[in-house]
Each structure stands twice: as C-alpha cells, then as structure tokens.
Enzyme design. Sequence first.
Site, PDB file in Angstrom:
ATOM      1  N   ASP A 228       0.693  -1.099   0.271  1.00 14.38           N
ATOM      2  CA  ASP A 228       0.572  -0.047   0.306  1.00 14.38           C
ATOM      3  C   ASP A 228       0.780   1.886   0.316  1.00 14.38           C
ATOM      4  O   ASP A 228       2.021   0.947   0.844  1.00 14.38           O
ATOM      5  CB  ASP A 228      -0.776  -0.020   1.297  1.00 14.38           C
ATOM      6  CG  ASP A 228      -1.586   1.434   0.718  1.00 14.38           C
ATOM      7  OD1 ASP A 228      -2.632   0.403   0.391  1.00 14.38           O
ATOM      8  OD2 ASP A 228      -2.036   1.784   2.882  1.00 14.38           O
ATOM      9  N   GLU A 292       1.837  -0.193  -5.560  1.00 17.92           N
ATOM     10  CA  GLU A 292       0.749   0.265  -4.286  1.00 17.92           C
ATOM     11  C   GLU A 292       1.416   2.120  -5.099  1.00 17.92           C
ATOM     12  O   GLU A 292       1.111   2.545  -3.746  1.00 17.92           O
ATOM     13  CB  GLU A 292      -0.026   0.433  -3.590  1.00 17.92           C
ATOM     14  CG  GLU A 292      -1.822   0.986  -4.612  1.00 17.92           C
ATOM     15  CD  GLU A 292      -2.105   1.848  -3.696  1.00 17.92           C
ATOM     16  OE1 GLU A 292      -2.999   2.802  -3.743  1.00 17.92           O
ATOM     17  OE2 GLU A 292      -1.687   2.423  -2.967  1.00 17.92           O
TER      18      GLU A 292
HETATM   19  O1  TEU Z   1      -4.547   3.987  -1.432  1.00 15.22           O
HETATM   20  C1  TEU Z   1      -3.963   4.636  -1.502  1.00 15.22           C
HETATM   21  C2  TEU Z   1      -3.565   6.512  -2.435  1.00 15.22           C
HETATM   22  O2  TEU Z   1      -2.538   6.995  -2.785  1.00 15.22           O
HETATM   23  C3  TEU Z   1      -5.172   6.676  -2.764  1.00 15.22           C
HETATM   24  O3  TEU Z   1      -5.877   6.884  -2.016  1.00 15.22           O
HETATM   25  C4  TEU Z   1      -5.565   6.858  -3.808  1.00 15.22           C
HETATM   26  O4  TEU Z   1      -4.850   8.562  -3.722  1.00 15.22           O
HETATM   27  C5  TEU Z   1      -6.646   7.686  -3.788  1.00 15.22           C
HETATM   28  O5  TEU Z   1      -7.791   6.576  -4.007  1.00 15.22           O
HETATM   29  C6  TEU Z   1      -6.412   8.193  -5.347  1.00 15.22           C
HETATM   30  O6  TEU Z   1      -7.191   8.008  -6.770  1.00 15.22           O
HETATM   31  C7  TEU Z   1      -4.358   3.049  -0.184  1.00 15.22           C
HETATM   32  C8  TEU Z   1      -5.438   1.820  -0.623  1.00 15.22           C
HETATM   33  O7  TEU Z   1      -5.729   1.524  -1.961  1.00 15.22           O
HETATM   34  C9  TEU Z   1      -6.755   2.891   0.029  1.00 15.22           C
HETATM   35  O8  TEU Z   1      -7.835   2.258  -0.408  1.00 15.22           O
HETATM   36  C10 TEU Z   1      -6.045   3.497   1.512  1.00 15.22           C
HETATM   37  O9  TEU Z   1      -7.394   3.800   2.035  1.00 15.22           O
HETATM   38  C11 TEU Z   1      -5.244   4.325   1.245  1.00 15.22           C
HETATM   39  O10 TEU Z   1      -3.724   3.513   0.523  1.00 15.22           O
HETATM   40  C12 TEU Z   1      -4.272   4.647   3.252  1.00 15.22           C
HETATM   41  O11 TEU Z   1      -4.206   3.123   3.457  1.00 15.22           O
END
Ligand code: TEU
Length: 569
Positions: A228, A292
């Site tokens: 993440d 990610e």
């Molecule tokens: O997402 C990381 C993240 O950067 C996303 O929030 C993204 O910026 C946003 O959706 C814009 O498109 C991860 C996880 O996938 C997300 O579900 C979490 O909320 C986030 O990290 C925090 O852990």
Amino acid sequence: MSNESTTSVLHTTIDHRRSSAPGQEWWRSAVIYQIYPRSFADASGDGIGDLAGITERLPALRELGVDAVWLSPFFRSPQRDAGYDVSDYCDVDPIFGTLSDFDALRDRAHGLGLRVIVDLVPNHCSSDHPWFQEALAAGPGSPERDRFMFREGRGEHGELPPNNWQSIFGGNAWTRVVEADGTPGQWYLHIFDSSQPDFNWKNPWVWEQFRQILRFWLDRGVDGFRVDVAHGLMKKEGLPDIAEPEVGESLAEGMMKPDEVPYWAQPEVHDVYRDWHRVLAEYEGDRVLCAEAWVEPLAKAALWVRSDEMHQAFNFSYLGTPWEAPRLRAVIDESIAAFESVGAPSTWVLSNHDVVRHTSRYGLSTYGAAPASGIGPRTEDKPDDVLGLRRGRAASSLMLALPGSAYLYQGEELGLPEVIELDDHVREDPTFHRTNGEVYGRDGCRVPIPWETAAPAFGFSGSGESWLPQPATFARFARDVQRGDPASTLELYRAALSLRAQHELGSGAVEWLPGYGDDVVALRNRSVIVIANLGAEPVALPEGALLLASNPLEGGMVPTDTTVWIAAD
Ligand code: TEU
C-alpha cells in the site's frame, strides 16, 4: 450459500515452496483477482464479509480461471479506513475471523491452484496501534515518538500545523495531540485520515518491525504482498511546504503530482524495497511484491520494479486512460517499454477498490473526473449504464489479451456498475466525511457483490445483512443468472481467461497490425489477433476463426465499442 465446488476445471495444487527458473515465475503472466474481504462473502451473517465466506466461494474463482487472489487488509483494525488502518499486522480482525480461518483459506486456495497475496500497509498504522499509543504516552523527544512523524507546531504557541500539507482524504495532514499534562502539544503527520499516523521510515526500528511482519506472513505461506502507498513512506528532509497549487487546482489535486510532492517518490524509498527483496529472497518459492505506487510517467513507476526491488507495480496510467484508441495504443507501448527496460512484466488494471468501476467510468459523457472522486446522487454527469457496460466489456477483452499480468477487481467479471444511489448516512469512506460530502469517495465500488439472484442479500450473506445496501438492480448481475449464459459478462471473462491461458498470451508480445485506422486498436499476440473497435464505423473481420467477441457482430462486422479475438493461424 450454494456449493459451487462441482467445477470440473483441472488444476494443480500450489506448492508455495517451489521456485521456478528466473524468468518463468508465475506472476509474470498471472491474472490476479482482488478480493475486498468485507464485500465478497459473509459466512457469519453480520453483514460484513469474512475469511470463512471467501474460503467457501473460492471454487467460483477457480472456475473463473484466475491464477491468484489478492486480499485487501483483513488484519486487526478499528476499520476507520476499511482496514487500511492496521492495529495489529500479525492478527486477523475478529470481524473477518481468526488466524486459523486464514490458514484454512490459504490451504483451500493452494489446493485449488490459486496463489494468495496479502496487503501490506507500511506507510501508516492505526492510531489504535500500541506503537502509536506508546508514542503518545512517552511524550516529546522519546524514542517511541520517533517511530512516527511528530513535530512542534508553528506560530507563537505551536498552534499552527508544522507545514501546509493536506490529507489525501481532505483537510489538514497534521493533528495536534494533548500531552500527558493536559496541554496542547506536538502535531503528528497523517497523509491519509487522522486515525492513520505516518511512520518515520528514517528510523531503523520501523525497518525491523516490517521485516518481522513480512517474515510472519511468508512463514504462513503467503505467495506475496501488495504494498500500500509504495510511493509514500519517505518524506523529504525538513518537510518543506508544498508548492502553491496552479490556478483552478486544489491543494489536494496538486499533491497528487509525484514529482512536486515532498512525500511522494523520494529516492530513499527504494532502499526499503531493496531490503524487502532480500527478505523475500530468503524464502523458497516465487514470492512477489507488488507496488501500489501512484507514480507517473510509467518510466518513473518502473523504478519500483528494478531487479533488486519489487516485482510488479500497478499500471495506473493504463487505468486512467480514456476510451480512445490512440491513447490506448500509446499507453500500451509505453507500459511495455518502461517495464521491459528494467526486466519486469507490464501489469494491467482497470478497476480496484479506490476508483469508480470501469463499466461506469466508460459510460460518462466527460471522462474528466478523477476516478477517485466518486459519483453519487448529486453528481451531474451520470453514467450511461448500457454504453458503459458495452465499453467495459470491450476494454476488459482488450486488457486480457495483453502480455504481462492483469489485475481484476471483484465484481468486474459480473459487469457490476458503480453504485451511485447510496444515502449520505450509509457512506463510510473517510474521504466523504473529511470533505463534508463534497467528494463522494469510494463506497460506490465497494458494495457487497451479488452471488444468487433470489437469495437474501443476493447470496452475499445468509442473514440478508449487508454493510452497504445493495441496489435491487444487482439481481440481474448475480453470478447464478450469468453462469452458463454465453451472452453474460461472467462467461465473457471466463472465455477470455481460458483462451488467454490456452494461447499463453500472458507471456507473449504485442505486434501492432497496420491498416485499421486511428480509431481501432489492432494487434497480434502469439496466435491471436485482437481488434478493438472504438470508432463509429464497423470494421471488417479479419480472416480466421472467431474466438471471442465482447458484443455480437453486426452483419459479420466488428461494431463500435467491441473487441474480438481471432485465431491467426
Ligand atoms: O491508496 C493509496 C492512495 O494513494 C489512494 O488513496 C489514492 O490516492 C486515491 O484513491 C486516489 O486515487 C491506498 C489504498 O488502496 C486505499 O484504499 C487506502 O485508503 C489508502 O492507501 C490508505 O491506506
């Protein structure tokens, strides 16, 4: 729940301790299915999906034909960001089950020939985590506080946040704590919700904790990790203010530009992944790290998958590409070149739990909205569901023909649309609440998925409970009504996955076919010709047997918004 274990598909049991020759690892060409545990299948009946529910339903994924599952977080958590706020990395949250439920899931998956990837959340933990609670109690200057990003405030009495950073979910990225003596004290950084304090990755103690977490799950037989916020973790020395936003752009939007943001894509972050690469290398089997990292351009994202770092990175450039043939051709070329330059396979993805489902995105008249902002009852530009599904099926059929690894998000194989009509009071995404409802956020793609058209909660939960309400329209998307219907989206995915395996498209290569005009994506991968017609005019079918069509042919031609696969030889 119905018993779907009667599938006759042949499979090989996974031995997660057996390594392949370099270059032959399973993840190079795999189709990986994302399970969002709270919305997949609920065995306990409390309306929240759980591990036992997943285990029961795994045969349906074997039947679909995917190679692996990635589970979004199921670890102990107060669930303020649906589990991406972890309070114990080495235990299962009681709403999802127990560690032995996880073991049962892993065994069942491996027995069915499915790999298991878990989600690692290293940028932040939950404010309920004992590490953060200890930091609060220990006070300023303590080693415990140094695990996180505590700073003194600005202003005469420290009443102003240390810098101008904003949370990705809206509002300030800093929260002030009350010290043990009852006075207002230091501030801590949270790039996401205030319940998600960022770790201080300059502290070796943090490195050691995460090595142990990796080993805990590797010892437990997982095949890999989705990591993440893999572009976060390291913050620029001195925590400088972020540049003023450009005209017409909010500060939060400006912060999504990795090159200009002092907490995204800092060079030191790569040392962390080199360290983890070494940890994974201690283990037998082809264990995988998938980043990610919302980093553009692709050439930059490829830095995360250099040969001594991670193995895969999500291709968010592909996900963000509108339904336009020239741009699709360009992003496919760019992806393959960027990842190939570091010896990694490209990945492909259209949907996940953070973005509007692609069947709905492609039905919007303007494709302008940032995918993460969500759509809801007050959104002006509502998707055309029929157009969206048609394009969504064509887009998935194109994606699954590409070489490399593809990620699917639960429900896309059913053609599920984004759920738009969710009342404000049922929405749980912190984005919605931190922006006072201005940004709808991600609940619309997280509604529990339908399995059986006539069952309570469409088979999601025997009790009929569902943590987000399912719309009545889900009845027609239920797996049981699609199963065996050749016109259904489920059977389209199943056919595509089976042909992809049979023709080994995952390890093939793209050769562009000339002469089709600008609005057509025409390529050959091994023995399969793929024509995606994004133009208004029908396109003649090339010679050869028709293997797959995302929509019926019209007069023997490939109509608009349709992808076909043809046997070349
Ligand atoms: O997402 C990381 C993240 O950067 C996303 O929030 C993204 O910026 C946003 O959706 C814009 O498109 C991860 C996880 O996938 C997300 O579900 C979490 O909320 C986030 O990290 C925090 O852990």
